[in-house]
Design a protein around this motif. Structure first.
Motif, PDB file in Angstrom:
ATOM      1  N   SER A 139      48.062  69.059 -25.913  1.00 11.01           N
ATOM      2  CA  SER A 139      47.181  67.913 -25.692  1.00 11.01           C
ATOM      3  C   SER A 139      47.981  66.693 -25.248  1.00 11.01           C
ATOM      4  O   SER A 139      47.585  65.964 -24.326  1.00 11.01           O
ATOM      5  CB  SER A 139      46.402  67.612 -26.971  1.00 11.01           C
ATOM      6  N   PHE A 140      49.124  66.467 -25.879  1.00 11.11           N
ATOM      7  CA  PHE A 140      49.999  65.346 -25.518  1.00 11.11           C
ATOM      8  C   PHE A 140      50.502  65.492 -24.081  1.00 11.11           C
ATOM      9  O   PHE A 140      50.427  64.550 -23.285  1.00 11.11           O
ATOM     10  CB  PHE A 140      51.174  65.273 -26.496  1.00 11.11           C
ATOM     11  N   ILE A 141      51.007  66.680 -23.753  1.00  5.54           N
ATOM     12  CA  ILE A 141      51.531  66.912 -22.405  1.00  5.54           C
ATOM     13  C   ILE A 141      50.425  66.781 -21.365  1.00  5.54           C
ATOM     14  O   ILE A 141      50.633  66.203 -20.291  1.00  5.54           O
ATOM     15  CB  ILE A 141      52.208  68.299 -22.326  1.00  5.54           C
ATOM     16  N   ASN A 142      49.247  67.285 -21.680  1.00  9.67           N
ATOM     17  CA  ASN A 142      48.117  67.194 -20.757  1.00  9.67           C
ATOM     18  C   ASN A 142      47.737  65.739 -20.485  1.00  9.67           C
ATOM     19  O   ASN A 142      47.434  65.368 -19.344  1.00  9.67           O
ATOM     20  CB  ASN A 142      46.924  67.978 -21.310  1.00  9.67           C
ATOM     21  N   ALA A 143      47.752  64.913 -21.516  1.00  6.73           N
ATOM     22  CA  ALA A 143      47.432  63.489 -21.344  1.00  6.73           C
ATOM     23  C   ALA A 143      48.475  62.799 -20.463  1.00  6.73           C
ATOM     24  O   ALA A 143      48.130  61.981 -19.602  1.00  6.73           O
ATOM     25  CB  ALA A 143      47.341  62.802 -22.706  1.00  6.73           C
ATOM     26  N   LYS A 144      49.747  63.117 -20.676  1.00  6.25           N
ATOM     27  CA  LYS A 144      50.813  62.517 -19.852  1.00  6.25           C
ATOM     28  C   LYS A 144      50.717  63.002 -18.415  1.00  6.25           C
ATOM     29  O   LYS A 144      50.931  62.233 -17.470  1.00  6.25           O
ATOM     30  CB  LYS A 144      52.192  62.839 -20.437  1.00  6.25           C
ATOM     31  N   LEU A 145      50.381  64.269 -18.223  1.00  7.12           N
ATOM     32  CA  LEU A 145      50.234  64.817 -16.877  1.00  7.12           C
ATOM     33  C   LEU A 145      49.078  64.132 -16.145  1.00  7.12           C
ATOM     34  O   LEU A 145      49.190  63.795 -14.965  1.00  7.12           O
ATOM     35  CB  LEU A 145      50.001  66.324 -16.953  1.00  7.12           C
ATOM     36  N   ALA A 146      47.980  63.874 -16.847  1.00  5.60           N
ATOM     37  CA  ALA A 146      46.834  63.178 -16.252  1.00  5.60           C
ATOM     38  C   ALA A 146      47.227  61.772 -15.805  1.00  5.60           C
ATOM     39  O   ALA A 146      46.805  61.296 -14.743  1.00  5.60           O
ATOM     40  CB  ALA A 146      45.675  63.120 -17.239  1.00  5.60           C
ATOM     41  N   LEU A 147      48.034  61.110 -16.597  1.00  9.28           N
ATOM     42  CA  LEU A 147      48.506  59.764 -16.251  1.00  9.28           C
ATOM     43  C   LEU A 147      49.382  59.802 -15.003  1.00  9.28           C
ATOM     44  O   LEU A 147      49.239  58.969 -14.098  1.00  9.28           O
ATOM     45  CB  LEU A 147      49.268  59.171 -17.435  1.00  9.28           C
ATOM     46  N   LEU A 148      50.285  60.775 -14.936  1.00  9.32           N
ATOM     47  CA  LEU A 148      51.142  60.914 -13.757  1.00  9.32           C
ATOM     48  C   LEU A 148      50.323  61.207 -12.504  1.00  9.32           C
ATOM     49  O   LEU A 148      50.609  60.692 -11.426  1.00  9.32           O
ATOM     50  CB  LEU A 148      52.172  62.020 -13.985  1.00  9.32           C
ATOM     51  N   LYS A 149      49.287  62.039 -12.655  1.00 14.76           N
ATOM     52  CA  LYS A 149      48.408  62.341 -11.516  1.00 14.76           C
ATOM     53  C   LYS A 149      47.676  61.090 -11.051  1.00 14.76           C
ATOM     54  O   LYS A 149      47.523  60.859  -9.849  1.00 14.76           O
ATOM     55  CB  LYS A 149      47.380  63.402 -11.910  1.00 14.76           C
ATOM     56  N   ARG A 150      47.215  60.297 -12.008  1.00 13.45           N
ATOM     57  CA  ARG A 150      46.454  59.091 -11.674  1.00 13.45           C
ATOM     58  C   ARG A 150      47.272  58.131 -10.809  1.00 13.45           C
ATOM     59  O   ARG A 150      46.744  57.468  -9.929  1.00 13.45           O
ATOM     60  CB  ARG A 150      46.013  58.386 -12.958  1.00 13.45           C
ATOM     61  N   PHE A 151      48.576  58.085 -11.047  1.00 10.73           N
ATOM     62  CA  PHE A 151      49.441  57.201 -10.268  1.00 10.73           C
ATOM     63  C   PHE A 151      50.100  57.912  -9.091  1.00 10.73           C
ATOM     64  O   PHE A 151      50.987  57.362  -8.446  1.00 10.73           O
ATOM     65  CB  PHE A 151      50.499  56.569 -11.168  1.00 10.73           C
ATOM     66  N   GLY A 152      49.662  59.142  -8.821  1.00 14.20           N
ATOM     67  CA  GLY A 152      50.167  59.874  -7.662  1.00 14.20           C
ATOM     68  C   GLY A 152      51.606  60.328  -7.783  1.00 14.20           C
ATOM     69  O   GLY A 152      52.265  60.560  -6.779  1.00 14.20           O
ATOM     70  N   LEU A 153      52.092  60.472  -9.012  1.00  9.15           N
ATOM     71  CA  LEU A 153      53.491  60.854  -9.211  1.00  9.15           C
ATOM     72  C   LEU A 153      53.706  62.354  -9.284  1.00  9.15           C
ATOM     73  O   LEU A 153      54.842  62.824  -9.214  1.00  9.15           O
ATOM     74  CB  LEU A 153      54.039  60.179 -10.468  1.00  9.15           C
ATOM     75  N   VAL A 154      52.637  63.116  -9.435  1.00  3.42           N
ATOM     76  CA  VAL A 154      52.721  64.578  -9.398  1.00  3.42           C
ATOM     77  C   VAL A 154      51.535  65.097  -8.600  1.00  3.42           C
ATOM     78  O   VAL A 154      50.514  64.434  -8.477  1.00  3.42           O
ATOM     79  CB  VAL A 154      52.711  65.226 -10.812  1.00  3.42           C
ATOM     80  N   GLY A 155      51.704  66.311  -8.093  1.00  2.00           N
ATOM     81  CA  GLY A 155      50.618  66.933  -7.334  1.00  2.00           C
ATOM     82  C   GLY A 155      49.598  67.571  -8.256  1.00  2.00           C
ATOM     83  O   GLY A 155      49.394  67.147  -9.393  1.00  2.00           O
ATOM     84  N   ASP A 156      49.001  68.625  -7.773  1.00  2.00           N
ATOM     85  CA  ASP A 156      47.941  69.315  -8.510  1.00  2.00           C
ATOM     86  C   ASP A 156      48.556  70.280  -9.523  1.00  2.00           C
ATOM     87  O   ASP A 156      48.588  71.480  -9.315  1.00  2.00           O
ATOM     88  CB  ASP A 156      47.039  70.056  -7.525  1.00  2.00           C
ATOM     89  N   SER A 157      49.072  69.746 -10.596  1.00  2.96           N
ATOM     90  CA  SER A 157      49.709  70.546 -11.642  1.00  2.96           C
ATOM     91  C   SER A 157      48.789  70.658 -12.847  1.00  2.96           C
ATOM     92  O   SER A 157      48.044  69.742 -13.164  1.00  2.96           O
ATOM     93  CB  SER A 157      51.020  69.887 -12.090  1.00  2.96           C
ATOM     94  N   THR A 158      48.862  71.788 -13.505  1.00  3.95           N
ATOM     95  CA  THR A 158      48.101  71.998 -14.729  1.00  3.95           C
ATOM     96  C   THR A 158      48.989  72.684 -15.757  1.00  3.95           C
ATOM     97  O   THR A 158      50.027  73.248 -15.413  1.00  3.95           O
ATOM     98  CB  THR A 158      46.855  72.880 -14.492  1.00  3.95           C
ATOM     99  N   ILE A 159      48.564  72.606 -17.004  1.00  4.31           N
ATOM    100  CA  ILE A 159      49.255  73.362 -18.040  1.00  4.31           C
ATOM    101  C   ILE A 159      48.215  74.207 -18.772  1.00  4.31           C
ATOM    102  O   ILE A 159      47.013  73.951 -18.694  1.00  4.31           O
ATOM    103  CB  ILE A 159      50.005  72.462 -19.037  1.00  4.31           C
ATOM    104  N   GLY A 160      48.701  75.211 -19.449  1.00  6.87           N
ATOM    105  CA  GLY A 160      47.833  76.065 -20.244  1.00  6.87           C
ATOM    106  C   GLY A 160      48.574  76.490 -21.499  1.00  6.87           C
ATOM    107  O   GLY A 160      49.750  76.175 -21.679  1.00  6.87           O
ATOM    108  N   VAL A 161      47.883  77.202 -22.346  1.00  2.43           N
ATOM    109  CA  VAL A 161      48.467  77.654 -23.606  1.00  2.43           C
ATOM    110  C   VAL A 161      48.230  79.151 -23.734  1.00  2.43           C
ATOM    111  O   VAL A 161      47.143  79.644 -23.437  1.00  2.43           O
ATOM    112  CB  VAL A 161      47.828  76.916 -24.805  1.00  2.43           C
ATOM    113  N   VAL A 162      49.257  79.856 -24.176  1.00  4.06           N
ATOM    114  CA  VAL A 162      49.144  81.285 -24.443  1.00  4.06           C
ATOM    115  C   VAL A 162      49.087  81.474 -25.953  1.00  4.06           C
ATOM    116  O   VAL A 162      49.959  80.993 -26.673  1.00  4.06           O
ATOM    117  CB  VAL A 162      50.332  82.068 -23.852  1.00  4.06           C
TER     118      VAL A 162
END
Length: 89
Positions: A36-59
């Motif tokens: 959840s923490f990593i997903n929130a940080k990834l969303a923030l990076l996406k919002r500022f255009g710092l990363v592309g279309d990246s996602t995470i998942g859990v096994v």
């Protein structure tokens, strides 16, 4: 094995003068909080255009707590299940 062999604990004061209560975070909770923490940080990076279309998942394994699976899915994370047991090594 699964991540339940790694646990964190902390003490929390619930009410004024009552003794602190020990809270235990098992592997399911740890994985859910970390994802959840990593997903929130990834969303923030996406919002500022710092990363592309990246996602995470859990096994998880089939033995994972169903509440953690629901929590992860409600957070918008993909959850996959790994087969367990010696026959799947």
């Amino acid at each position: 094995g699964d991540a339940d062999r790694l646990v964190f604990f902390y003490f929390e004061q619930e009410h004024g003068d009552s003794p602190p209560v020990m809270r235990l975070l098992d592997g399911n909770k740890i994985a859910a909080l970390a994802a959840s923490f990593i997903n929130a940080k990834l969303a923030l990076l996406k919002r500022f255009g710092l990363v592309g279309d990246s996602t995470i998942g859990v096994v998880q394994t089939a033995y994972a707590n169903g509440a953690s699976t629901r929590f992860l899915r409600n957070e918008g994370l993909e959850v996959r299940f790994a087969k367990t047991g010696v026959k799947h090594l």
